[in-house]
Design a protein around this motif. Structure first.
Motif, PDB file in Angstrom:
ATOM      1  N   ILE A   1       0.961  -1.097  -0.148  1.00 31.88           N
ATOM      2  CA  ILE A   1       0.260   0.077  -0.051  1.00 31.88           C
ATOM      3  C   ILE A   1       0.841   1.455  -0.226  1.00 31.88           C
ATOM      4  CG2 ILE A   1      -1.702   1.533   1.363  1.00 31.88           C
ATOM      5  CD1 ILE A   1      -2.773  -1.298   1.782  1.00 31.88           C
ATOM      6  N   PHE A   2       1.932   1.109   1.179  1.00 31.64           N
ATOM      7  CA  PHE A   2       2.825   2.592   0.681  1.00 31.64           C
ATOM      8  C   PHE A   2       3.194   2.773  -0.460  1.00 31.64           C
ATOM      9  CE2 PHE A   2       6.944   3.501   1.182  1.00 31.64           C
ATOM     10  CZ  PHE A   2       7.068   5.020   1.583  1.00 31.64           C
ATOM     11  N   SER A   3       3.865   1.141  -1.114  1.00 28.89           N
ATOM     12  CA  SER A   3       4.700   1.282  -2.296  1.00 28.89           C
ATOM     13  C   SER A   3       3.826   2.081  -3.787  1.00 28.89           C
ATOM     14  CB  SER A   3       4.989   0.260  -2.522  1.00 28.89           C
ATOM     15  OG  SER A   3       5.801   0.444  -4.620  1.00 28.89           O
ATOM     16  N   LEU A   4       2.182   1.670  -3.484  1.00 29.87           N
ATOM     17  CA  LEU A   4       1.087   2.202  -4.037  1.00 29.87           C
ATOM     18  C   LEU A   4       1.066   4.212  -4.178  1.00 29.87           C
ATOM     19  CD1 LEU A   4      -1.752  -0.681  -3.587  1.00 29.87           C
ATOM     20  CD2 LEU A   4      -0.604  -0.074  -6.025  1.00 29.87           C
ATOM     21  N   THR A   5       1.427   4.191  -3.064  1.00 33.46           N
ATOM     22  CA  THR A   5       0.475   5.673  -2.391  1.00 33.46           C
ATOM     23  C   THR A   5       2.235   6.734  -2.854  1.00 33.46           C
ATOM     24  OG1 THR A   5       2.077   5.687  -0.510  1.00 33.46           O
ATOM     25  CG2 THR A   5      -0.760   5.146  -0.299  1.00 33.46           C
ATOM     26  N   GLN A   6       3.233   5.761  -3.250  1.00 39.63           N
ATOM     27  CA  GLN A   6       4.322   6.881  -3.700  1.00 39.63           C
ATOM     28  C   GLN A   6       4.543   6.135  -5.383  1.00 39.63           C
ATOM     29  OE1 GLN A   6       6.257   8.171  -1.396  1.00 39.63           O
ATOM     30  NE2 GLN A   6       4.413   8.172  -0.135  1.00 39.63           N
ATOM     31  N   GLU A   7       4.294   5.146  -5.305  1.00 39.96           N
ATOM     32  CA  GLU A   7       4.687   5.249  -7.182  1.00 39.96           C
ATOM     33  C   GLU A   7       3.595   4.827  -8.017  1.00 39.96           C
ATOM     34  OE1 GLU A   7       7.612   1.587  -6.953  1.00 39.96           O
ATOM     35  OE2 GLU A   7       7.507   1.534  -5.151  1.00 39.96           O
TER      36      GLU A   7
ATOM     37  N   PHE B   1       3.577  -1.825  -9.368  1.00 37.63           N
ATOM     38  CA  PHE B   1       2.970  -3.264 -10.218  1.00 37.63           C
ATOM     39  C   PHE B   1       3.309  -3.198 -11.017  1.00 37.63           C
ATOM     40  CE2 PHE B   1      -1.155  -2.578  -8.412  1.00 37.63           C
ATOM     41  CZ  PHE B   1      -2.257  -3.031  -7.438  1.00 37.63           C
ATOM     42  N   SER B   2       4.560  -3.054 -12.064  1.00 44.58           N
ATOM     43  CA  SER B   2       5.306  -3.256 -12.814  1.00 44.58           C
ATOM     44  C   SER B   2       6.255  -5.011 -12.753  1.00 44.58           C
ATOM     45  CB  SER B   2       6.379  -1.739 -12.944  1.00 44.58           C
ATOM     46  OG  SER B   2       6.639  -0.710 -13.208  1.00 44.58           O
ATOM     47  N   VAL B   3       6.910  -4.885 -11.453  1.00 54.16           N
ATOM     48  CA  VAL B   3       7.962  -6.394 -11.552  1.00 54.16           C
ATOM     49  C   VAL B   3       7.024  -7.059 -12.127  1.00 54.16           C
ATOM     50  CG1 VAL B   3       6.199  -6.554  -8.825  1.00 54.16           C
ATOM     51  CG2 VAL B   3       8.843  -7.400  -8.987  1.00 54.16           C
ATOM     52  N   TRP B   4       5.019  -7.166 -12.132  1.00 56.71           N
ATOM     53  CA  TRP B   4       4.570  -8.546 -12.172  1.00 56.71           C
ATOM     54  C   TRP B   4       4.387  -8.258 -13.958  1.00 56.71           C
ATOM     55  CZ3 TRP B   4       3.524 -11.634  -9.554  1.00 56.71           C
ATOM     56  CH2 TRP B   4       3.824 -11.196  -7.974  1.00 56.71           C
ATOM     57  N   LYS B   5       5.068  -7.546 -15.134  1.00 59.43           N
ATOM     58  CA  LYS B   5       5.296  -7.398 -15.713  1.00 59.43           C
ATOM     59  C   LYS B   5       6.026  -8.385 -17.078  1.00 59.43           C
ATOM     60  CE  LYS B   5       4.094  -2.318 -16.618  1.00 59.43           C
ATOM     61  NZ  LYS B   5       3.521  -0.806 -16.908  1.00 59.43           N
TER      62      LYS B   5
ATOM     63  N   PHE C   1      13.266  -1.959  -9.389  1.00 58.76           N
ATOM     64  CA  PHE C   1      12.147  -1.492  -9.295  1.00 58.76           C
ATOM     65  C   PHE C   1      12.999  -1.239  -7.589  1.00 58.76           C
ATOM     66  CE2 PHE C   1      11.276  -5.605 -11.532  1.00 58.76           C
ATOM     67  CZ  PHE C   1      10.454  -5.038 -12.422  1.00 58.76           C
ATOM     68  N   SER C   2      11.550  -0.314  -7.330  1.00 52.77           N
ATOM     69  CA  SER C   2      11.745   0.403  -5.626  1.00 52.77           C
ATOM     70  C   SER C   2      11.795  -1.057  -4.281  1.00 52.77           C
ATOM     71  CB  SER C   2      11.012   1.343  -5.454  1.00 52.77           C
ATOM     72  OG  SER C   2       9.657   0.911  -5.127  1.00 52.77           O
ATOM     73  N   PRO C   3      13.129  -0.473  -3.417  1.00 56.31           N
ATOM     74  CA  PRO C   3      13.021  -1.362  -2.341  1.00 56.31           C
ATOM     75  C   PRO C   3      11.147  -1.819  -1.191  1.00 56.31           C
ATOM     76  CG  PRO C   3      14.830   0.089  -2.122  1.00 56.31           C
ATOM     77  CD  PRO C   3      13.909   0.978  -3.212  1.00 56.31           C
TER      78      PRO C   3
END
Length: 307
Positions: free
Chosen positions: A58-64, A69-73, A189-191
């Motif tokens: 959720i934190f990643s979603l608010t920031q990015e 979700f790019s890691v799933w492409k 991708f971000s940590p």
């Protein structure tokens, strides 16, 4: 790029130290849950990963936004994140907590800090290049510290069980894998995204074995407090503070300051849970922590030498 002044570095230093203390105390909270509340280590690991994973995603979603979700492409990234979650995250979490249940938070945390030595050994073999002198020194310090910690200087007896020593070393190996395996992902991708998805995947996959819907342990205000601390402070805030500190003071300084973690675990275990920690234990702790400092500084020197 302008380097931050000493005054500007203070928040980064405080955040790095805070993250280390949060991690250390969370280990003692886990010991409290295992010893006094009869919570199963596997159950705790499962819920820690699920709750912390959800919060970090959720934190990643608010920031990015959508980038989270790019890691799933790409198939190759999907395989990497699945391996990181199932093999890396589950292994490092479970071996550490199970090691605590067999010994204590201080000993388990210190033994896990041998992990960087295994990382050095891996890259030496991979690159077919002998370690430098400082890395050999770190190996000697790590072995000496471990010897004192588990034997108190006597070759005839172990002061912790063989099982605790085995799982402690396994925890260090798991930490090495956890450090090495996601390097490719972290370059792209971000940590926060990598760790969040890794924890969520690990928690969900591990739940197939642990069946976390069956409540484990005796639950009262103390259980809730320790469990909440592990999730919020020992995982989410510790991770966030460490990442923020890296952006301010750099990875080298942040990593060195995080060596406070075993000391925080040892002190809280001694004063809160009355764990016996003798002179030989403290000497062993200092030697193992010295390996972290030596390896971190030698890594920095290598970087300078390649510039």
């Amino acid at each position: 790029m302008t380097q931050p002044t000493s005054y500007q570095k203070i928040p980064g230093i405080l955040m790095a130290l805070s993250s280390a203390v949060f991690w250390g105390i969370s280990g003692t909270c886990a010991q409290y849950l295992f010893e006094q509340k009869e919570v199963d280590p596997a159950w705790l690991v499962t819920w820690r990963m699920i709750f912390a994973g959800i919060i970090l995603v959720i934190f990643s979603l608010t920031q990015e936004k959508k980038a989270a979700f790019s890691v799933w492409k790409k198939p190759v990234d999907i395989i990497r994140i699945l391996l990181f979650g199932i093999l890396g995250m589950v292994a490092v979490q479970y071996t550490y907590f199970y090691s605590i249940s067999l010994s204590n938070a201080a000993t388990a945390t210190i033994l896990q800090y041998i992990g960087p030595v295994f990382v050095v050994a891996f890259y030496a073999l991979k690159n077919r290049k002998w370690p430098i002198l400082a890395e050999y020194g770190a190996l000697v310090l790590a072995l000496s510290g471990t010897f004192l910690l588990v034997t108190h200087g006597s070759i005839e007896v172990l002061v912790i069980s063989e099982q605790a020593l085995f799982w402690g070393i396994l925890s260090a190996l798991a930490l090495a894998f956890y450090t090495i395996q996601p390097v490719g992902l972290l370059r792209t991708f971000s940590p926060a995204s990598v760790t969040g998805w890794g924890m969520l995947i690990g928690g969900i996959s591990f739940s197939l074995i642990t069946q976390p819907w069956s409540i484990s342990g005796v639950w009262d205000w103390g259980t809730f407090a320790a469990f909440s601390y592990i999730i919020l402070f020992g995982t989410v805030l510790a991770f966030y503070f460490f990442l923020r500190s890296v952006t301010i003071i750099g990875a080298t300084t942040a990593s060195l300051l995080c060596s406070v973690e075993p000391l925080a675990a040892a002190l809280t275990a001694v004063f809160w849970l009355k764990v016996s920690f003798l002179g030989m234990d403290w000497i062993g702790t200092i030697l193992i922590l010295a390996t972290v400092g030596l390896l971190t500084l030698s890594k920095e020197e290598k970087k300078k030498g390649t510039v």
